[in-house]
Design an enzyme around this catalytic site. Sequence first.
Site, mmCIF file in Angstrom:
data_model
loop_
_atom_site.group_PDB
_atom_site.id
_atom_site.type_symbol
_atom_site.label_atom_id
_atom_site.label_comp_id
_atom_site.label_asym_id
_atom_site.label_seq_id
_atom_site.Cartn_x
_atom_site.Cartn_y
_atom_site.Cartn_z
ATOM 1 N N CYS A 174 -26.628 0.678 -9.273
ATOM 2 C CA CYS A 174 -26.720 -0.784 -9.379
ATOM 3 C C CYS A 174 -27.663 -1.350 -8.313
ATOM 4 O O CYS A 174 -28.870 -1.217 -8.418
ATOM 5 C CB CYS A 174 -25.320 -1.402 -9.302
ATOM 6 S SG CYS A 174 -25.274 -3.124 -9.867
ATOM 7 N N PHE A 175 -27.116 -1.966 -7.274
ATOM 8 C CA PHE A 175 -27.921 -2.476 -6.162
ATOM 9 C C PHE A 175 -28.749 -1.348 -5.553
ATOM 10 O O PHE A 175 -29.867 -1.552 -5.102
ATOM 11 C CB PHE A 175 -26.973 -3.070 -5.122
ATOM 12 C CG PHE A 175 -27.614 -3.994 -4.131
ATOM 13 C CD1 PHE A 175 -28.531 -4.958 -4.523
ATOM 14 C CD2 PHE A 175 -27.279 -3.928 -2.785
ATOM 15 C CE1 PHE A 175 -29.101 -5.825 -3.602
ATOM 16 C CE2 PHE A 175 -27.846 -4.783 -1.857
ATOM 17 C CZ PHE A 175 -28.761 -5.733 -2.255
ATOM 18 N N GLY A 182 -23.680 -3.420 -4.240
ATOM 19 C CA GLY A 182 -23.390 -4.389 -3.187
ATOM 20 C C GLY A 182 -24.044 -5.708 -3.522
ATOM 21 O O GLY A 182 -24.752 -5.839 -4.530
ATOM 22 N N GLU A 239 -19.479 5.379 -12.190
ATOM 23 C CA GLU A 239 -18.194 5.774 -11.591
ATOM 24 C C GLU A 239 -17.001 5.162 -12.314
ATOM 25 O O GLU A 239 -15.888 5.697 -12.261
ATOM 26 C CB GLU A 239 -18.172 5.384 -10.105
ATOM 27 C CG GLU A 239 -18.073 3.897 -9.796
ATOM 28 C CD GLU A 239 -19.409 3.177 -9.723
ATOM 29 O OE1 GLU A 239 -19.457 2.075 -9.136
ATOM 30 O OE2 GLU A 239 -20.403 3.719 -10.263
ATOM 31 N N GLU A 270 2.929 -3.492 -13.435
ATOM 32 C CA GLU A 270 3.038 -3.406 -11.973
ATOM 33 C C GLU A 270 2.890 -4.798 -11.376
ATOM 34 O O GLU A 270 1.942 -5.523 -11.689
ATOM 35 C CB GLU A 270 1.942 -2.483 -11.426
ATOM 36 C CG GLU A 270 1.923 -2.411 -9.913
ATOM 37 C CD GLU A 270 0.640 -1.783 -9.373
ATOM 38 O OE1 GLU A 270 0.409 -1.913 -8.147
ATOM 39 O OE2 GLU A 270 -0.133 -1.187 -10.145
ATOM 40 N N ASP A 312 -6.461 -1.029 -9.126
ATOM 41 C CA ASP A 312 -5.404 -0.209 -9.708
ATOM 42 C C ASP A 312 -5.668 0.105 -11.179
ATOM 43 O O ASP A 312 -5.219 1.131 -11.688
ATOM 44 C CB ASP A 312 -4.035 -0.890 -9.568
ATOM 45 C CG ASP A 312 -3.392 -0.616 -8.213
ATOM 46 O OD1 ASP A 312 -3.692 0.447 -7.628
ATOM 47 O OD2 ASP A 312 -2.611 -1.450 -7.733
ATOM 48 N N LYS A 319 14.991 6.790 8.092
ATOM 49 C CA LYS A 319 15.834 5.604 8.081
ATOM 50 C C LYS A 319 15.897 4.995 6.677
ATOM 51 O O LYS A 319 14.858 4.720 6.062
ATOM 52 C CB LYS A 319 15.292 4.565 9.073
ATOM 53 C CG LYS A 319 15.439 4.977 10.538
ATOM 54 C CD LYS A 319 16.913 5.059 10.943
ATOM 55 C CE LYS A 319 17.066 5.385 12.416
ATOM 56 N NZ LYS A 319 18.505 5.483 12.801
ATOM 57 N N PRO A 332 15.515 0.096 5.673
ATOM 58 C CA PRO A 332 14.493 -0.728 5.011
ATOM 59 C C PRO A 332 14.627 -0.733 3.496
ATOM 60 O O PRO A 332 14.444 -1.779 2.855
ATOM 61 C CB PRO A 332 13.176 -0.068 5.455
ATOM 62 C CG PRO A 332 13.501 0.596 6.749
ATOM 63 C CD PRO A 332 14.907 1.085 6.597
ATOM 64 N N ILE A 337 6.363 -15.016 -0.991
ATOM 65 C CA ILE A 337 6.642 -16.290 -1.649
ATOM 66 C C ILE A 337 5.811 -16.470 -2.919
ATOM 67 O O ILE A 337 6.291 -16.997 -3.925
ATOM 68 C CB ILE A 337 6.442 -17.479 -0.664
ATOM 69 C CG1 ILE A 337 6.992 -18.763 -1.276
ATOM 70 C CG2 ILE A 337 4.969 -17.620 -0.261
ATOM 71 C CD1 ILE A 337 7.102 -19.899 -0.275
ATOM 72 N N SER A 357 0.814 -1.233 0.000
ATOM 73 C CA SER A 357 0.000 0.000 0.000
ATOM 74 C C SER A 357 0.838 1.270 0.000
ATOM 75 O O SER A 357 0.448 2.284 0.572
ATOM 76 C CB SER A 357 -0.966 0.017 1.195
ATOM 77 O OG SER A 357 -1.807 -1.109 1.186
ATOM 78 N N HIS A 399 -22.693 1.111 -13.565
ATOM 79 C CA HIS A 399 -21.727 1.751 -12.663
ATOM 80 C C HIS A 399 -21.072 2.945 -13.373
ATOM 81 O O HIS A 399 -19.991 2.812 -13.953
ATOM 82 C CB HIS A 399 -20.656 0.750 -12.222
ATOM 83 C CG HIS A 399 -21.147 -0.270 -11.256
ATOM 84 N ND1 HIS A 399 -21.102 -0.089 -9.894
ATOM 85 C CD2 HIS A 399 -21.716 -1.489 -11.457
ATOM 86 C CE1 HIS A 399 -21.612 -1.148 -9.291
ATOM 87 N NE2 HIS A 399 -21.993 -2.017 -10.218
#
Length: 540
Positions: free
Chosen positions: A383-384, A356, A519, A142, A74, A189, A192, A150, A17, A517
Amino acid sequence: MINNTRFIFITGGVVSSLGKGLASASLAALLKARGFKVRLRKLDPYLNVDPGTMSPMQHGEVFVTEDGAETDLDLGHYERFTGVDAKIGDNVTTGKIYSTLLQKERKGDYLGGTVQVIPHVTNLIKEFILKDTKDVDFVLCEIGGTVGDIEGLPFYEAIRQLSYEIGHARSIFIHLTLVPYVASARELKTKPTQHSVKELRSIGIQPDILLCRADREIPKKELQKIALFCNLKPEDVIPALDVKTIYQAPIAYHEKGLDMQVLKAFGIEDAKEPDLSVWNKIVANINNPQREVKIAIVGKYIKLRDAYKSITESFVHAGIDTNTKVKIKWINSRLLTEENIEEKMQDIKGILVPGGFGIDGIEGKILAINYARTHNIPFFGICFGMQLALIEIARSLCKLEDASSGEFGECAHPVIDLMTAWQKDQATETRTATNDLGGTMRLGSYPCNLVKDTMAEKIYAKSNITERHRHRYEVNLNYKTNFEKVGVVFAGMSPDGNLTEIIELKNHKFFVAVQFHPELKSRPFSPHPIFCAFVRACYE
């Protein structure tokens, strides 16, 4: 054959994130502003085939492409920053890779050979990266997760191999890390970041550019220290500092020289300067609104705001267009009751009920819809949200007290029900209640005809539109007459007239609900007209 396409691989380290998606989208926007053709891809290491059946509380929203792929959120950033529509081939998961691999093995494609991670899994990943890229100048890939995970190892190995095969002149690695501030020591720092790059180099990848996330300016000596320990030139260690709005990120990265260093890494010296005027204008509008309006989003996934990421960004876009700062009040539909709704809706100028799935939390949403309808507060259902709006109207105005959706079980009046077949592109698509959840939805772009002289037609200023969908259930048109008698206007329908796309309510300030949708198609430089109209109705 992949022509002269160049590949940029973006990885992340230290913690998740950090903003790999935004960094990828911002770099793509800068390259596009310089006149290059770009394509963005996301490689997700988790074992799900796609995010379609994953909980929004874990993974955030599912972004849907024009061609009907359920993808990582993304890809929404990619589209919003570049205006380039993502495709079904722009998001792949370990689950999808292994699903393809096992199908090939069952068919005998490997001729009885032992199927292994190397070369078989890595080859499929490389095929995915290279597919459909010949007409693009830059492909930005990406890699999800964090170096050291792993499940990500096959992806890192695949991009290492691919870079070796096509040559360093056609591929570079960008690594995003964290430079944390330790309050007790009063210093940033670098360790890392050093360890993260060490981890990356241990699997054969030397980053060409480092993006160092920090919440404050990184001193020059610290950047030089990072460069020294990570085997990089100082100018290739680029601070990635916090910004007031994500739409400032392309400007900030350009000021720090990211796009210039990328072009240098590829030996490109004659590229034109990027035109960032549109981004400057967007940021100026966001930072200098003329008014403020508070809108309630009533949903059940609000603990993870990324579950509604495209909606919140669409309000930012509408705010840019209307010079308005939209303040969102998050209301948990599971906790909304008749006793507390007056208190929760105090100072609210508009109510949005988003999409939803499932019965949990629906009564709170229906309560909010009833409040918007009876108090003449601008309402927008998505939608819903549209389906629940019709259930509320059926119960309250049509006097069908048992009105509900087939999604929630048997009822006397299923005003929302499973549509088993519909037409698209002159072909019939079908679904049943027993199909896999991931394969039964109406997904992607569908056409809609708008009814003349409706609010929807005025908002869009045209009569035919296309919008993106993600849902299983539809409006049961056997109840269309019941709804029309109480003032519901079926303002948008599918071309064959069988699927309801937009409904409105007469004699209400703004009561609009849509099955799609909107958006998913909103952009900062091209806000969605319904969001703009809703925001205007709220402040007027």
